[in-house]
Design an enzyme around this catalytic site. Sequence first.
Site, short mmCIF file in Angstrom:
data_model
loop_
_atom_site.label_atom_id
_atom_site.label_comp_id
_atom_site.label_asym_id
_atom_site.label_seq_id
_atom_site.Cartn_x
_atom_site.Cartn_y
_atom_site.Cartn_z
N SER A 59 15.01 7.67 -26.16
CA SER A 59 13.31 7.43 -26.56
C SER A 59 13.09 7.48 -25.03
CB SER A 59 12.86 6.20 -26.22
OG SER A 59 13.46 5.00 -24.81
N GLY A 96 15.80 3.92 -28.70
CA GLY A 96 16.71 2.57 -29.25
C GLY A 96 18.34 3.27 -29.37
N ASN A 124 20.74 2.55 -22.94
CA ASN A 124 20.79 0.95 -23.98
C ASN A 124 21.81 0.24 -24.15
OD1 ASN A 124 18.21 1.88 -24.53
ND2 ASN A 124 18.65 3.15 -26.13
N ASP A 207 6.21 -1.22 -19.85
CA ASP A 207 7.70 -1.63 -19.74
C ASP A 207 8.15 -1.42 -18.54
OD1 ASP A 207 7.63 1.12 -19.92
OD2 ASP A 207 8.94 0.60 -21.95
N HIS A 210 9.85 3.54 -19.28
CA HIS A 210 10.03 4.86 -20.38
C HIS A 210 8.68 5.22 -18.99
CE1 HIS A 210 11.44 2.14 -23.72
NE2 HIS A 210 12.10 3.65 -23.40
#
Length: 231
Positions: A59, A96, A124, A207, A210
């Site tokens: 991402s 993801g 991830n 978050d 990002h």
Amino acid sequence: MLRFKASTLIALLFVVFASCGNNQNKQTDETSNAKSAEAVPEATEVPVKEKNILFFGTSLTAGYGLEQGEAYPELLQKKLDSLKLPYKAINGGLSGETSAAGKNRIDWLLKQPIAVFVLELGANDGLRGVAVSETTANLQAIIDKVKKKYPEAKMILTGMEVPPNMGAKYASDFRNMFKELVAKNEMVFLPFLLEGVAGIPKLNQGDGIHPTAEGQKIVAENVWSKLKGVL
């Protein structure tokens, strides 16, 4: 007297006819030269074929939470265009994405010619606590596929860091994994993709993971610092 005039007239006519013949030959030569000039094709520029740069990652590459055109691959395309470099940036990021999933997905993206391959995977895996040995094997498999399909492609690997709560040993092994892959495969190395962005609230979305649009601009510069050397 008449004979003199007749002979003079004949001489004059000869001069006139000779002159006409010379003019006609001159006009013929000029016409021929003009046609020859027209026959020579004008020089035209041959367009340089674009080479593809594949940014393959998570991402962070896809531009999660941002508007189209704000992710770092698109920002780098603008830089390439401004410098009139014949490269096309392909955003192969997927939110993801893990190294295992990337190993299966890469084949589809390699159907198009690749001149430069930028690999941004592993983040991830780290957040999920996947064994470093497993992530290493998956990343190596991806690298091997690119090498086999496009042996002349230049390759760049971007490193990542994991949060402290993953444990000091895991964090150290995870960090060293990227260094070892670079050394083994003779790749260009960007030690930390999010250098200057990670941990800075105003450069990250809610978050805390990002980058914002402004954060992506810094990421683009981080990648460009290595990319420009292989173009």
